[in-house]
Design an enzyme around this catalytic site. Structure first.
Site, short mmCIF file in Angstrom:
data_model
loop_
_atom_site.label_atom_id
_atom_site.label_comp_id
_atom_site.label_asym_id
_atom_site.label_seq_id
_atom_site.Cartn_x
_atom_site.Cartn_y
_atom_site.Cartn_z
N THR A 188 -7.31 1.01 -4.94
CA THR A 188 -7.12 2.46 -4.86
C THR A 188 -6.15 2.86 -5.97
O THR A 188 -4.98 2.45 -5.95
CB THR A 188 -6.52 2.85 -3.49
OG1 THR A 188 -7.39 2.39 -2.46
CG2 THR A 188 -6.37 4.36 -3.38
N LYS A 240 1.57 5.64 -0.76
CA LYS A 240 0.94 5.43 -2.07
C LYS A 240 -0.26 6.37 -2.27
O LYS A 240 -0.38 7.04 -3.30
CB LYS A 240 0.47 3.97 -2.18
CG LYS A 240 -0.35 3.69 -3.41
CD LYS A 240 -1.12 2.39 -3.34
CE LYS A 240 -2.24 2.41 -4.36
NZ LYS A 240 -3.04 1.20 -4.40
N LYS A 256 -11.90 8.90 -2.15
CA LYS A 256 -10.90 8.12 -1.39
C LYS A 256 -9.60 8.93 -1.22
O LYS A 256 -9.03 9.01 -0.13
CB LYS A 256 -10.62 6.83 -2.16
CG LYS A 256 -9.43 6.02 -1.69
CD LYS A 256 -9.73 5.23 -0.46
CE LYS A 256 -8.49 4.49 0.04
NZ LYS A 256 -8.67 3.90 1.35
P1 NAD Z 1 -2.35 -6.95 -1.57
O1 NAD Z 1 -1.02 -6.71 -2.19
O2 NAD Z 1 -2.42 -7.75 -0.32
O3 NAD Z 1 -3.33 -7.65 -2.65
C1 NAD Z 1 -3.30 -7.41 -4.03
C2 NAD Z 1 -3.30 -8.77 -4.71
O4 NAD Z 1 -3.34 -8.58 -6.12
C3 NAD Z 1 -2.03 -9.58 -4.41
O5 NAD Z 1 -2.37 -10.81 -3.80
C4 NAD Z 1 -1.40 -9.78 -5.78
O6 NAD Z 1 -0.75 -11.02 -5.94
C5 NAD Z 1 -2.60 -9.66 -6.68
N1 NAD Z 1 -2.26 -9.39 -8.07
C6 NAD Z 1 -1.37 -8.50 -8.57
N2 NAD Z 1 -1.33 -8.58 -9.92
C7 NAD Z 1 -2.22 -9.55 -10.28
C8 NAD Z 1 -2.62 -10.08 -11.52
N3 NAD Z 1 -2.10 -9.65 -12.67
N4 NAD Z 1 -3.57 -11.05 -11.52
C9 NAD Z 1 -4.09 -11.49 -10.35
N5 NAD Z 1 -3.75 -11.02 -9.14
C10 NAD Z 1 -2.82 -10.07 -9.10
O7 NAD Z 1 -3.00 -5.51 -1.38
P2 NAD Z 1 -4.27 -5.16 -0.46
O8 NAD Z 1 -3.80 -4.69 0.87
O9 NAD Z 1 -5.25 -6.26 -0.55
O10 NAD Z 1 -4.81 -3.85 -1.21
C11 NAD Z 1 -5.50 -3.95 -2.43
C12 NAD Z 1 -5.97 -2.56 -2.82
O11 NAD Z 1 -6.80 -2.02 -1.80
C13 NAD Z 1 -4.80 -1.57 -3.01
O12 NAD Z 1 -5.09 -0.75 -4.11
C14 NAD Z 1 -4.79 -0.78 -1.70
O13 NAD Z 1 -4.29 0.53 -1.87
C15 NAD Z 1 -6.29 -0.77 -1.36
N6 NAD Z 1 -6.59 -0.64 0.09
C16 NAD Z 1 -5.89 -1.37 1.00
C17 NAD Z 1 -6.20 -1.24 2.35
C18 NAD Z 1 -5.45 -2.03 3.40
O14 NAD Z 1 -5.57 -1.69 4.59
N7 NAD Z 1 -4.70 -3.07 3.02
C19 NAD Z 1 -7.22 -0.37 2.76
C20 NAD Z 1 -7.93 0.32 1.80
C21 NAD Z 1 -7.61 0.19 0.46
#
Ligand code: NAD
Length: 298
Positions: free
Chosen positions: A93, A243, A168
């Protein structure tokens, strides 16, 4: 079956990648956090040493990262490694403007790109029932569809580049505002001597009915599965709502939209996240409203 590079194997990306493996695809994964890699390996993902190695031999790249800055950074590192014509699917997102700029970067380098953010949370990611909101050219959407269907229960083509992020952000602005509205109504009802159950029974079958009330009800009792029944364990964390409303605020400012409740909700959830609510479900905002009301009454 496709070979797919998956970058970002966190709370959402981890189970999404696992579902692709379970459907028979080859998934080459990378994350900067070792624990995420261990988890992915246990789910059948081929874990590699960096993002560029994940892309080698893959016809599709999926990114599931925290921010627009991360999506830019990772995408830039992949430009030299990906095969011409590779389709990049970003499910993070991020800002609408960032999503459009990332695609422009990809197209200029000879690749294809779509934005495909999701709703449905960690539970939906694990169950493969996410809703995908897609901004894409028709041909790119058609290529992505069979892959998105593995991870999602619903895939909506919202329009061209950036339209998925737009949908979204608009949806989550409705959600943030409506959760505050529902929470204020419950606290007002309590002050007026109504039981929470009585207000729920009326509003859930009347014109106040909405997802924040009937599925994620901020008071314990009426909806047993809502986070209020487990001391506001998320669910959808306050940090993520803050966020997403920040992204909505950017979009409101950039487009000159004369919204009043969106910016107010962004401010309320930023404060909630900064003052202890970051890791709590966003419906925990009701506890702040109750505390503030007690101060006013005192
Ligand atoms: P998260 O922090 O658990 O996962 C993101 C991952 O990206 C982490 O494991 C991090 O280490 C990795 N990362 C960061 N920089 C990196 C790089 N340079 N190379 C490789 N990996 C890297 O977050 P999430 O909850 O999985 O959310 C991911 C996205 O989905 C976000 O944008 C969030 O807003 C969106 N989202 C989350 C939810 C939810 O309920 N968690 C729901 C809808 C949308």
């Amino acid at each position: 079956m496709a070979t797919i590079a998956f970058i970002g194997l966190g709370n959402m990306g981890g189970p999404m990648a696992a579902n692709l493996v379970a459907a028979g695809h080859t998934v080459r994964g990378f994350d900067v956090v070792p624990a995420a890699l261990d988890h992915a390996r246990a789910n059948g993902v081929i874990v590699v040493e960096n993002a560029a190695a994940a892309v080698a031999g893959s016809e599709l790249v999926i990114t599931m990262l925290q921010s627009g800055a991360q999506v830019f950074e990772v995408t830039r590192t992949l430009l030299a490694a990906a095969a011409p014509g590779t389709l990049f699917i970003d499910s993070s997102t991020i800002d609408v403007a960032d999503a459009i700029a990332v695609r422009e970067l990809l197209v200029a380098a000879g690749f294809r790109g779509i934005d495909a953010p999701v709703s449905g949370g960690v539970g939906g990611a694990a169950a493969g029932t996410l809703t995908f909101m897609v901004g894409a050219e028709q041909a790119d959407f058609a290529t992505a569809m069979p892959i998105l269907e593995v991870m999602g229960g619903r895939v909506v083509h919202c329009g061209g580049s950036g339209a998925g992020q737009a949908a979204k952000i608009c949806n989550n602005m409705i959600l943030g505002i409506s959760m505050i509205a529902v929470s204020e109504a419950f606290v007002l009802g309590e002050k007026l001597g109504l039981t929470n159950q009585a207000l729920f029974d009326v509003a859930s079958a009347a014109s106040g009915q909405c997802w924040a009330l009937t599925t994620n009800c901020p008071v314990p009792g009426p909806v047993p599965a809502s986070p209020a029944n487990r001391d506001y364990q998320p669910g959808f964390a306050g940090a993520l709502m803050a966020k997403d409303l920040g992204l909505a605020l950017n979009a409101l400012e950039q487009t000159g939209t004369a919204a009043e409740l969106g910016p107010l909700a962004a401010k309320i959830y930023r404060r909630f996240a900064d003052e202890g609510g970051a890791g709590r479900d966003f419906s925990g905002i009701i506890t702040v409203i109750r505390e503030n009301s007690a101060k006013v009454s005192a």
